[in-house]
Motif scaffolding. Structure first.
Motif, PDB file in Angstrom:
ATOM      1  N   GLY A 285      19.806  -3.445   5.021  1.00 48.52           N
ATOM      2  CA  GLY A 285      18.979  -3.056   6.143  1.00 48.52           C
ATOM      3  C   GLY A 285      17.926  -2.021   5.842  1.00 48.52           C
ATOM      4  O   GLY A 285      17.002  -1.815   6.641  1.00 48.52           O
ATOM      5  N   ILE A 286      18.007  -1.344   4.688  1.00 49.63           N
ATOM      6  CA  ILE A 286      16.984  -0.363   4.325  1.00 49.63           C
ATOM      7  C   ILE A 286      15.669  -1.093   4.073  1.00 49.63           C
ATOM      8  O   ILE A 286      15.640  -2.120   3.393  1.00 49.63           O
ATOM      9  N   VAL A 287      14.591  -0.571   4.621  1.00 48.53           N
ATOM     10  CA  VAL A 287      13.271  -1.198   4.513  1.00 48.53           C
ATOM     11  C   VAL A 287      12.390  -0.377   3.579  1.00 48.53           C
ATOM     12  O   VAL A 287      12.403   0.861   3.634  1.00 48.53           O
ATOM     13  N   THR A 288      11.637  -1.052   2.721  1.00 48.63           N
ATOM     14  CA  THR A 288      10.719  -0.387   1.803  1.00 48.63           C
ATOM     15  C   THR A 288       9.399  -1.149   1.755  1.00 48.63           C
ATOM     16  O   THR A 288       9.316  -2.297   2.194  1.00 48.63           O
ATOM     17  N   ALA A 289       8.379  -0.518   1.187  1.00 50.76           N
ATOM     18  CA  ALA A 289       7.088  -1.176   0.966  1.00 50.76           C
ATOM     19  C   ALA A 289       6.564  -0.751  -0.396  1.00 50.76           C
ATOM     20  O   ALA A 289       6.405   0.444  -0.655  1.00 50.76           O
ATOM     21  N   TYR A 290       6.318  -1.739  -1.264  1.00 53.22           N
ATOM     22  CA  TYR A 290       5.855  -1.464  -2.620  1.00 53.22           C
ATOM     23  C   TYR A 290       4.775  -2.466  -3.029  1.00 53.22           C
ATOM     24  O   TYR A 290       4.497  -3.437  -2.322  1.00 53.22           O
TER      25      TYR A 290
ATOM     26  N   ALA B 219       0.181  -5.404  -1.354  1.00 52.50           N
ATOM     27  CA  ALA B 219       1.353  -4.623  -0.973  1.00 52.50           C
ATOM     28  C   ALA B 219       2.337  -5.565  -0.288  1.00 52.50           C
ATOM     29  O   ALA B 219       1.946  -6.588   0.287  1.00 52.50           O
ATOM     30  N   TYR B 220       3.608  -5.208  -0.366  1.00 52.09           N
ATOM     31  CA  TYR B 220       4.666  -6.045   0.193  1.00 52.09           C
ATOM     32  C   TYR B 220       5.662  -5.173   0.941  1.00 52.09           C
ATOM     33  O   TYR B 220       5.875  -4.001   0.596  1.00 52.09           O
ATOM     34  N   LEU B 221       6.282  -5.748   1.941  1.00 51.37           N
ATOM     35  CA  LEU B 221       7.311  -5.065   2.713  1.00 51.37           C
ATOM     36  C   LEU B 221       8.588  -5.885   2.635  1.00 51.37           C
ATOM     37  O   LEU B 221       8.546  -7.107   2.787  1.00 51.37           O
TER      38      LEU B 221
ATOM     39  N   THR C 195      -0.761   3.776  -3.562  1.00 56.15           N
ATOM     40  CA  THR C 195      -0.880   5.062  -2.888  1.00 56.15           C
ATOM     41  C   THR C 195      -0.442   4.888  -1.429  1.00 56.15           C
ATOM     42  O   THR C 195      -0.263   3.762  -0.960  1.00 56.15           O
ATOM     43  N   PRO C 196      -0.270   5.989  -0.689  1.00 57.91           N
ATOM     44  CA  PRO C 196       0.213   5.860   0.695  1.00 57.91           C
ATOM     45  C   PRO C 196      -0.621   4.940   1.575  1.00 57.91           C
ATOM     46  O   PRO C 196      -0.065   4.235   2.433  1.00 57.91           O
ATOM     47  N   ALA C 197      -1.940   4.923   1.381  1.00 56.07           N
ATOM     48  CA  ALA C 197      -2.779   4.053   2.210  1.00 56.07           C
ATOM     49  C   ALA C 197      -2.454   2.580   2.006  1.00 56.07           C
ATOM     50  O   ALA C 197      -2.712   1.755   2.884  1.00 56.07           O
ATOM     51  N   GLN C 198      -1.870   2.263   0.865  1.00 57.53           N
ATOM     52  CA  GLN C 198      -1.569   0.870   0.552  1.00 57.53           C
ATOM     53  C   GLN C 198      -0.168   0.453   0.976  1.00 57.53           C
ATOM     54  O   GLN C 198       0.069  -0.730   1.226  1.00 57.53           O
ATOM     55  N   THR C 199       0.762   1.393   1.060  1.00 54.35           N
ATOM     56  CA  THR C 199       2.151   1.030   1.356  1.00 54.35           C
ATOM     57  C   THR C 199       2.751   1.783   2.536  1.00 54.35           C
ATOM     58  O   THR C 199       3.327   1.173   3.444  1.00 54.35           O
ATOM     59  N   VAL C 200       2.624   3.108   2.552  1.00 55.47           N
ATOM     60  CA  VAL C 200       3.216   3.884   3.645  1.00 55.47           C
ATOM     61  C   VAL C 200       2.584   3.480   4.973  1.00 55.47           C
ATOM     62  O   VAL C 200       3.249   3.449   6.016  1.00 55.47           O
ATOM     63  N   SER C 201       1.312   3.137   4.922  1.00 56.18           N
ATOM     64  CA  SER C 201       0.608   2.700   6.135  1.00 56.18           C
ATOM     65  C   SER C 201       1.158   1.391   6.687  1.00 56.18           C
ATOM     66  O   SER C 201       0.920   1.051   7.852  1.00 56.18           O
ATOM     67  N   LYS C 202       1.881   0.650   5.873  1.00 53.64           N
ATOM     68  CA  LYS C 202       2.511  -0.602   6.321  1.00 53.64           C
ATOM     69  C   LYS C 202       3.960  -0.366   6.726  1.00 53.64           C
ATOM     70  O   LYS C 202       4.460  -0.948   7.686  1.00 53.64           O
ATOM     71  N   LEU C 203       4.632   0.498   5.980  1.00 51.88           N
ATOM     72  CA  LEU C 203       6.049   0.750   6.209  1.00 51.88           C
ATOM     73  C   LEU C 203       6.294   1.425   7.556  1.00 51.88           C
ATOM     74  O   LEU C 203       7.181   1.012   8.321  1.00 51.88           O
ATOM     75  N   VAL C 204       5.519   2.461   7.857  1.00 49.71           N
ATOM     76  CA  VAL C 204       5.774   3.250   9.064  1.00 49.71           C
ATOM     77  C   VAL C 204       5.600   2.435  10.348  1.00 49.71           C
ATOM     78  O   VAL C 204       6.504   2.408  11.193  1.00 49.71           O
ATOM     79  N   PRO C 205       4.469   1.764  10.553  1.00 49.64           N
ATOM     80  CA  PRO C 205       4.351   0.993  11.811  1.00 49.64           C
ATOM     81  C   PRO C 205       5.362  -0.126  11.929  1.00 49.64           C
ATOM     82  O   PRO C 205       5.842  -0.415  13.036  1.00 49.64           O
TER      83      PRO C 205
ATOM     84  N   VAL D   8      11.690 -10.216   0.957  1.00 46.42           N
ATOM     85  CA  VAL D   8      10.286  -9.861   1.179  1.00 46.42           C
ATOM     86  C   VAL D   8       9.829 -10.506   2.482  1.00 46.42           C
ATOM     87  O   VAL D   8       9.718 -11.727   2.585  1.00 46.42           O
ATOM     88  N   VAL D   9       9.564  -9.668   3.484  1.00 47.58           N
ATOM     89  CA  VAL D   9       9.289 -10.182   4.824  1.00 47.58           C
ATOM     90  C   VAL D   9       7.800 -10.204   5.180  1.00 47.58           C
ATOM     91  O   VAL D   9       7.386 -10.931   6.082  1.00 47.58           O
ATOM     92  N   LYS D  10       6.978  -9.417   4.469  1.00 50.17           N
ATOM     93  CA  LYS D  10       5.550  -9.407   4.744  1.00 50.17           C
ATOM     94  C   LYS D  10       4.770  -9.111   3.475  1.00 50.17           C
ATOM     95  O   LYS D  10       5.249  -8.406   2.579  1.00 50.17           O
ATOM     96  N   SER D  11       3.565  -9.648   3.403  1.00 51.11           N
ATOM     97  CA  SER D  11       2.659  -9.334   2.299  1.00 51.11           C
ATOM     98  C   SER D  11       1.304  -8.951   2.869  1.00 51.11           C
ATOM     99  O   SER D  11       0.888  -9.443   3.921  1.00 51.11           O
TER     100      SER D  11
END
Length: 420
Positions: free
Chosen positions: A281-286, A374-376, A157-167, A386-389
């Motif tokens: 260069g496109i960044v995602t978080a899943y 979650a991963y970024l 859900t967004p709290a698990q991934t979008v919260s990491k992607l945006v910052p 994969v640059v962050k977990s």
């Protein structure tokens, strides 16, 4: 998401041709694995789009649930019985979702259903499974808010991934964001989360644009973005038509000028189907990437490729969630010693965990969602770096509106009040 690509390999040949359809008002036969006709089996239902606009997404999910079922059956089955998988091709058609949901519950009498891709498909069938007392697993990332004791949601859900992607994007690009999203509930709600997390992290939102799923020409939008000159573009575009944005963005020479961070890019193998000059260069978080270097992830990829061939396509969070969803249900059955719906629900609510391809996945009793990693990652030369977990991420967004411990009879999807 991309339209269906006809499956390759003998193992898939004829599946789409023989998939379930409505003929003369009668439901046609489902897709059933070869072990389905054993005398004494546990029936498991599956509702996935194997054709239509979301066919490629559904095919990958179908491959992995078949892999999970085969693994369980090869190790002795469940409760001494083999598992029979019954799948209907819902053809990206909400009416078929409703019809086949009733058939699985009333005629096939399955113990559980794993299915649905879009939130619209989930909400079309969830009430039927509630009404007919059929346990339901929704194994797809989504916007959050479902609160129903009869359903388990295993995607992020967004709290698990979008919260990491945006910052991450704001800290690495700048604080001015432009948001583009699909014009339906997933895109609209996700865009609100993007805006919230942007403001929470000291950024500003210059504009939010929504696009119907049939839009393919983004020329005017790209011109607007160029004029706004944001630091980053946040994308929640969905479907094969919306993939045109990324091609047109690169063709306009923008890929190396304004970075893109997306909550949807790559879920159906865009990383391989698009040229690196379009995606780099496109960044995602899943919740999962095929590149995760753990024994469980490697074993998962090898198992699916061994069964369906190495050219099956990229295994994103969607196929991984479906695999893990089935394994969680199977763990619940084993713990309950029964396929009885309420006994399995109670067993799952005890906090059952599995070690899946994405890592440790644990059922959260209060929300019936999962605590998971979650991963970024960043697209680089047609693969994901994969640059962050982020271990053990909780579904805090849904927890803000849902507590099935205190209110177990709740059965609805809340539209979470997203406030910056």
């Amino acid at each position: 998401m991309d339209p269906n690509v006809p499956p390759s390999g003998a193992s898939r040949r004829g599946f789409l041709k023989s998939s379930a359809a409505v003929l003369g008002g009668t439901l046609a036969a489902p897709l059933v694995a070869r072990y389905a006709h054993a005398a004494d089996t546990i029936k498991v239902g599956s509702l996935l789009d194997l054709s239509g606009a979301l066919g490629s997404s559904g095919q990958g999910m179908y491959d992995t649930i078949r892999t999970a079922v085969a693994e369980v059956n090869s190790s002795g089955g469940l409760l001494g019985k083999q598992v029979e998988l019954i799948n209907y091709d819902t053809q990206t058609n909400i009416q078929l979702y409703s019809q086949y949901a009733q058939k699985l519950a009333l005629q096939d009498k399955v113990a559980v259903v794993h299915g649905g891709i879009t939130s619209a498909s989930r909400e079309a069938i969830r009430p039927a499974f509630d009404r007919f007392h059929t346990l339901y697993f929704y194994n797809v990332l989504y916007e959050g808010g479902v609160c129903d004791r009869n359903i388990f949601c295993t995607g992020t859900t967004p709290a698990q991934t979008v919260s990491k992607l945006v910052p991450y994007a704001l800290n690495n690009t700048g604080k001015k964001a432009y948001i583009i999203a699909a014009d339906y509930n997933y895109g609209q709600i996700t865009a609100k989360w993007m805006a919230k997390y942007t403001r929470d992290n000291g950024g500003t939102v210059q504009a939010v644009d929504y696009f119907p799923l049939d839009v393919t020409d983004f020329g005017a939008t790209i011109s607007k973005i160029q004029s706004a000159d944001p630091s980053v573009v946040f994308s929640a575009l969905v479907g094969s038509n919306h993939t045109a944005f990324y091609r047109q963005w690169a063709a306009a020479g923008m890929l190396n000028k304004i970075p893109i961070a997306s909550t949807t890019f790559g879920l159906v193998d865009e990383i391989h189907t698009l040229d690196a000059s379009v995606s780099d260069g496109i960044v995602t978080a899943y919740g999962y990437y095929q590149e995760i270097d753990t024994p469980e992830s490697q074993a998962f990829v090898k198992a699916v490729q061994a069964k369906f061939g190495s050219n099956i396509g990229y295994l994103s969070e969607l196929p991984a969630d479906n695999y893990e969803g089935f394994k969680l249900w199977a763990a619940g059955v084993k713990a309950a010693g029964s396929i009885d719906r309420m006994k399995v629900i109670e067993a799952l609510e005890s906090g059952i965990s599995i070690d899946g391809p994405s890592g440790k996945v644990t059922i959260d009793h209060a929300t019936h969602h999962v605590i998971r990693n979650a991963y970024l990652a960043k697209a680089k030369n047609k693969t994901w770096d994969v640059v962050k977990s982020f271990p053990d991420q909780k579904p805090d967004d849904t927890a803000a509106v849902c507590n099935l411990i205190k209110a177990p009879r709740t059965s609805k999807q809340y539209v979470i009040d997203v406030k910056a």
